[in-house]
Design a protein around this motif. Structure first.
Motif, PDB file in Angstrom:
ATOM      1  N   ALA A  18       0.830  -1.209   0.000  1.00 42.33           N
ATOM      2  CA  ALA A  18       0.000   0.000   0.000  1.00 42.33           C
ATOM      3  C   ALA A  18       0.863   1.256   0.000  1.00 42.33           C
ATOM      4  O   ALA A  18       0.636   2.187  -0.782  1.00 42.33           O
ATOM      5  N   VAL A  19       1.870   1.289   0.885  1.00 41.77           N
ATOM      6  CA  VAL A  19       2.733   2.473   0.933  1.00 41.77           C
ATOM      7  C   VAL A  19       3.586   2.556  -0.326  1.00 41.77           C
ATOM      8  O   VAL A  19       3.841   3.653  -0.844  1.00 41.77           O
ATOM      9  N   LEU A  20       4.020   1.408  -0.845  1.00 42.29           N
ATOM     10  CA  LEU A  20       4.770   1.410  -2.096  1.00 42.29           C
ATOM     11  C   LEU A  20       3.959   2.075  -3.210  1.00 42.29           C
ATOM     12  O   LEU A  20       4.482   2.909  -3.964  1.00 42.29           O
ATOM     13  N   ILE A  21       2.694   1.730  -3.313  1.00 45.71           N
ATOM     14  CA  ILE A  21       1.834   2.322  -4.346  1.00 45.71           C
ATOM     15  C   ILE A  21       1.725   3.833  -4.150  1.00 45.71           C
ATOM     16  O   ILE A  21       1.835   4.619  -5.104  1.00 45.71           O
ATOM     17  N   ILE A  22       1.507   4.245  -2.913  1.00 41.50           N
ATOM     18  CA  ILE A  22       1.357   5.676  -2.620  1.00 41.50           C
ATOM     19  C   ILE A  22       2.624   6.435  -2.996  1.00 41.50           C
ATOM     20  O   ILE A  22       2.567   7.513  -3.623  1.00 41.50           O
ATOM     21  N   LEU A  58      -6.169   4.207  -4.694  1.00 41.78           N
ATOM     22  CA  LEU A  58      -5.773   2.965  -5.347  1.00 41.78           C
ATOM     23  C   LEU A  58      -5.189   1.984  -4.341  1.00 41.78           C
ATOM     24  O   LEU A  58      -5.505   0.780  -4.376  1.00 41.78           O
ATOM     25  N   ALA A  59      -4.352   2.475  -3.431  1.00 39.69           N
ATOM     26  CA  ALA A  59      -3.738   1.604  -2.426  1.00 39.69           C
ATOM     27  C   ALA A  59      -4.804   0.934  -1.566  1.00 39.69           C
ATOM     28  O   ALA A  59      -4.695  -0.255  -1.223  1.00 39.69           O
ATOM     29  N   ILE A  60      -5.844   1.680  -1.224  1.00 44.03           N
ATOM     30  CA  ILE A  60      -6.923   1.112  -0.407  1.00 44.03           C
ATOM     31  C   ILE A  60      -7.664   0.030  -1.179  1.00 44.03           C
ATOM     32  O   ILE A  60      -7.952  -1.051  -0.643  1.00 44.03           O
TER      33      ILE A  60
END
Length: 272
Positions: A18-22, A58-60
């Motif tokens: 999730a943090v990677l995507i953000i 998107l991460a969510i």
């Protein structure tokens, strides 16, 4: 079908992703804003803010079913304080989130490394002493903002963020968005914060979002420009958001949640 033996590993993978995507989305738009002249975003900063926010959305959607997508140590701490999240998972979640920030920064560097090198050369900037293009990866105070002022700002902004998240995800808040639209609203909340206050110090509002990429930059050649950073700033976007998250959660849980009509109806015994 075999049971998952340790679901915590799945949650940690989801938090990291999730943090990677953000970071991949957010730091890439920061690169577009910083490295190009003319920048496509210089006169349309809302584009930067909304892109960051949609990265959160998107991460969510990608990871929410597995871990709930805290994607922010401040959110994890607030949930442990008020929403029954297990305290034994707090440190593992934090580690996974920082790892996601580090890996996301790796990918951004893979995309923009040559552009960053050209930017530094064209502007006669040194990575260690001048922090060339460091703003692509992590935050720092803007004009007329001291580190202590930034600490106050990050506390207030993260309190606002977590207050909004607690409202959007409260089961008793009948005004909250229903079904899966909460992810979009949380993304817009991040965008609103960025659009209204991003120039103060880059609106970290998330220790992992700042410290993970900062750690990458430290090992990738920025050195002391990343850690401890000018004016020893590195701790401000860590401590401020952690304190602000608890404050925002406390405001919601103590001043609003007890007065939710739906909560009152559920706690009232049915008439015989």
């Amino acid at each position: 079908m075999d049971k998952v033996k340790n679901p915590l590993w799945g949650e940690l993978i989801a938090e990291c992703l999730a943090v990677l995507i953000i970071i991949l989305v957010g730091d890439s738009v920061a690169a577009m804003y910083t490295l190009y002249d003319p920048s496509p975003y210089q006169l349309s900063y809302w584009g930067v803010a909304i892109t960051w926010g949609l990265g959160v959305t998107l991460a969510i959607y990608v990871t929410g079913a597995v871990s709930g997508t805290h994607a922010n140590p401040a959110v994890t701490l607030a949930l442990a304080c008020y929403r029954g999240f297990s305290w034994r998972k707090v440190l593992p979640y934090w580690g996974a989130q920082v790892c996601g920030g580090f890996l996301g920064a790796c990918l951004v560097y893979a995309l923009y490394g040559s552009v960053i090198a050209h930017y530094a050369q064209a502007h006669h900037l040194d990575f260690v002493h001048d922090g060339a293009a460091a703003g692509v990866f992590f935050t720092h105070p803007g004009e007329f903002v001291t580190p202590l002022h930034a600490l106050l700002n990050e506390t207030i902004l993260t309190a606002f963020l977590v207050l909004g998240i607690f409202a959007v995800t409260c089961q008793y808040n009948t005004a909250a968005p229903q079904a899966n639209s909460g992810a979009l609203i949380i993304g817009l909340l991040v965008a609103i914060i960025g659009a209204s206050s991003g120039y103060l110090e880059g609106w970290a509002i998330n220790p992992a979002r700042d410290f993970g990429p900062r750690l990458f930059c430290y090992v990738a050649g920025w050195g002391q420009a990343a850690l401890p950073s000018p004016q020893n700033y590195w701790w401000v976007p860590v401590v401020g958001p952690l304190a602000g998250g608890v404050i925002g959660a406390t405001i919601y849980q103590t001043l609003l949640r007890p007065f939710m009509p739906a909560l009152g109806r559920q706690s009232t015994p049915a008439a015989d």
